[in-house]
Design an enzyme around this catalytic site. Structure first.
Site: not given
Ligand code: A4P
Ligand code: MG
Length: 171
Positions: A83, A92, A95, A97
Site C-alpha cells: 500500500r 512485488r 514477498d 514466504d
Molecule cells: N502459499 C503456499 N505456501 C506458502 C508458504 N509456505 N509461504 C500461498 C507463503 N505463502 C504460501 O503467494 C501466493 C500464495 O502462496 C499465497 O496466497 C499463499 O496462500 P504470493 O506471495 O501471493 O504470490 P507469489 O509469491 O507470486 O507466488 P509464488 O508461487 O509463491 O511465487 P514464489 O514461489 O514465492 O516466487 N527470484 C528471485 N531472485 N528472488 C525472489 O524472491 N521470488 C519469486 C516468487 C519468483 N522469483 C524470484 C523471487
Molecule cells: Mg510467495
C-alpha cells in the site's frame, strides 16, 4: 514454540528499506520472536516475466503461532508494504514466504510447508545457510548441500537489523 524460517524478497521500490521495514514488522508481531537475519543478497530473477533484480534475505525466529496464523501475519505485512509504495503495479514490493516451521509438514490449499520450491532456489538456500549452516529442509536434505551454483546470488553490504522489541508490543 517452533523454529521458523522466513524468506523475504523485494524487487520494486526501495527494496532495502522495504526489507528492513518487514523485519521490523515481523519483530513486532505477537507470537513471533526473531533470532537472526542473513545478509542481504542481490539476486537474478527466477521465473516470471522479465523483471528487475531482487534483494533477498532470510530471517530465523521462533513462534507460538499455528501455521495459518503465521501466514495471516506475513500476508498482513505484505499488504501493508504494497500500500505505501507509489510505483506502478508490477513485480512485488514485498514477498514473505514461510520456508519451514521446525519439522512440521503442512499441505493445505493455501499453505505448503516446507515451501515447495525453497529447496531448489539459491536465493533462499544461500542466505539460509549463512545464518544456519547446519539447517536441514525436512524431506529434502541439508541446505548447504542443496545450494546450486549460486551464480545469480551476490552478497551485498546491506545489513538488516533486529530491533529490540518494544515493551507491550506483544509476546
Ligand atoms: N502459499 C503456499 N505456501 C506458502 C508458504 N509456505 N509461504 C500461498 C507463503 N505463502 C504460501 O503467494 C501466493 C500464495 O502462496 C499465497 O496466497 C499463499 O496462500 P504470493 O506471495 O501471493 O504470490 P507469489 O509469491 O507470486 O507466488 P509464488 O508461487 O509463491 O511465487 P514464489 O514461489 O514465492 O516466487 N527470484 C528471485 N531472485 N528472488 C525472489 O524472491 N521470488 C519469486 C516468487 C519468483 N522469483 C524470484 C523471487
Ligand atoms: Mg510467495
Amino acid at each position: 514454540m517452533r523454529s521458523v524460517v522466513l524468506a523475504l524478497g523485494s524487487n520494486l521500490g526501495d527494496s532495502a528499506e522495504t526489507l528492513q521495514g518487514a523485519v521490523d514488522d515481523l519483530g513486532a508481531a505477537a507470537g513471533l520472536e526473531l533470532l537472526g537475519v542473513s545478509s542481504v543478497y542481490e539476486t537474478d530473477p527466477v521465473g516470471g516475466p522479465e523483471q528487475p533484480r531482487y534483494l533477498n534475505a532470510v530471517v530465523l525466529g521462533r513462534t507460538s503461532l499455528e501455521p495459518s496464523a503465521l501466514l495471516e501475519v506475513t500476508q498482513g505485512i505484505e499488504r501493508a508494504w504494497h500500500r505505501v509504495r507509489d510505483v506502478r503495479w508490477g513485480p512485488r514490493t514485498l514477498d514473505i514466504d514461510i520456508v519451514a516451521m521446525g519439522d512440521l509438514g503442512v499441505d493445505a490449499p493455501d499453505l505448503q510447508v516446507p515451501h515447495p520450491r525453497a529447496h531448489e532456489r539459491d536465493f533462499v538456500l544461500v542466505p539460509w545457510a549463512e545464518v544456519e549452516p547446519d539447517a536441514v529442509i525436512p524431506g529434502r536434505g541439508a541446505v548447504r548441500e542443496l545450494v546450486g551454483d549460486a551464480a545469480g546470488v551476490r552478497r551485498t553490504t546491506i545489513e538488516l537489523r533486529l530491533r529490540d522489541r518494544v515493551e507491550g508490543a506483544g509476546s
